[in-house]
Design a protein around this motif. Structure first.
Motif, PDB file in Angstrom:
ATOM      1  N   GLU A 159      -4.721   1.130  -4.625  1.00  0.00           N
ATOM      2  CA  GLU A 159      -4.035   1.866  -3.147  1.00  0.00           C
ATOM      3  C   GLU A 159      -5.313   1.755  -2.381  1.00  0.00           C
ATOM      4  O   GLU A 159      -5.603   1.313  -1.150  1.00  0.00           O
TER       5      GLU A 159
ATOM      6  N   LEU B 146      -6.688  -1.766  -1.003  1.00  0.00           N
ATOM      7  CA  LEU B 146      -5.960  -2.147   0.119  1.00  0.00           C
ATOM      8  C   LEU B 146      -6.133  -1.643   1.348  1.00  0.00           C
ATOM      9  O   LEU B 146      -6.258  -2.283   2.268  1.00  0.00           O
ATOM     10  N   ARG B 147      -6.524  -0.442   1.219  1.00  0.00           N
ATOM     11  CA  ARG B 147      -6.574   0.407   2.648  1.00  0.00           C
ATOM     12  C   ARG B 147      -7.966   0.033   2.922  1.00  0.00           C
ATOM     13  O   ARG B 147      -8.142  -0.087   4.320  1.00  0.00           O
TER      14      ARG B 147
ATOM     15  N   GLN C 237       0.699  -1.192   0.013  1.00  0.00           N
ATOM     16  CA  GLN C 237       0.042  -0.108  -0.108  1.00  0.00           C
ATOM     17  C   GLN C 237       0.792   1.096   0.062  1.00  0.00           C
ATOM     18  O   GLN C 237       0.643   2.338  -0.544  1.00  0.00           O
TER      19      GLN C 237
END
Length: 281
Positions: A107, A110-111, A93
């Protein structure tokens, strides 16, 4: 959860990812966690998985992505199955590449997919074909397939499994555990950085560095994530209004709550409640 094993995965420092393709998997590995992300696809089997604090059955198709340090295990029918596991760096990330515009959806995914996310798929879903393609690809083509898979997953709806703070427990730090306990107990109140840093006898800057080192998250991001997770549970299981949930989870104003929720889940709290009511029918 006290018997969780810490697994050392085959991901090396110069690997973007590794793919493990098992046929007739024995499902004999104990509950475990590791520092890497993991995408796990189980085909042609019936059983259950335990991820974080959540246990649930699966049949025929089970696709889940698991964040670093989240305990997990699968138990299932041992003949005729196929299990494809993709593991990659828990720090992905933060890779500079993912800060570029073309990779922002990955990104953000994944967060949001913390501590784990489950995809609800039919047996002919294109996502399954993408995982199978990755399992059969090599070298640069495999890299393209890997990024394509993450991007496709980022565009899909999913449900969150488990509690946000589960991955913290693997650090075995008493001070981290103390901060987590305090944060959960006072979640609906105003919590300042100075409150938690003084709790463990550190300056604000020393605590910020310490917490990030042990959890791979800033404390502010952790606290916001904890509050968003609580808000999701209340949106799923109560009839409280969005405004009531906002204040109950410790957010100081509704616009800030909506902004952080949209950033974390890719939809507003109102839309999330509508979405979850459809998939949980």
């Amino acid at each position: 959860m006290k018997d969780i094993q810490q697994e050392i995965t085959p991901v090396e420092s110069d690997d973007l990812f590794v793919v493990l393709d098992h046929r007739d998997a024995k499902f004999d590995y104990p509950i475990h966690c590791h520092a890497e992300y993991e995408i796990n696809l189980v085909l042609h089997s019936v059983g259950k998985h335990i991820i974080s604090t959540r246990e649930e059955p699966f049949s025929e198709v089970d696709l889940v992505i698991i964040a670093p340090f989240v305990p997990h295990v699968w138990k299932g029918q041992e003949e005729g199955n196929r299990v494809i596991t993709v593991q990659f760096s828990g720090k992905m990330q933060d890779f500079p590449m993912l800060q570029l515009r073309q990779f922002r959806s990955i990104e953000g995914f994944l967060r949001r997919a913390v501590p784990a996310a489950k995809f609800h798929l039919s047996q002919d879903d294109p996502l399954i074909d993408e995982v199978l393609a990755l399992a059969g690809a090599r070298d640069f083509e495999a890299t393209l397939d890997f990024l394509r898979l993450l991007n496709s997953m980022s565009e899909r709806g999913f449900t969150i499994l488990g509690d946000w703070d589960t991955q913290m427990r693997a650090s075995r730090s008493r001070r981290v555990a103390k901060v987590i306990e305090y944060s959960k107990k006072h979640l609906g109140e105003t919590i300042r950085l100075s409150d938690v840093s003084s709790l463990v006898g550190m300056s604000d800057s020393a605590f910020s560095h310490f917490f990030k080192k042990h959890t791979n998250l800033s404390y502010v991001n952790y606290l916001n994530g904890l509050r968003i997770s609580q808000a999701c549970r209340e949106l799923e299981s109560t009839a409280m209004s969005v405004s009531e949930i906002c204040w109950n989870c410790g957010f100081n104003n509704k616009s800030n709550f909506n902004r952080l929720f949209l950033q974390a889940k890719g939809m507003t709290p109102t839309d999330y409640r509508k979405y979850i009511s459809r998939i949980l029918v």
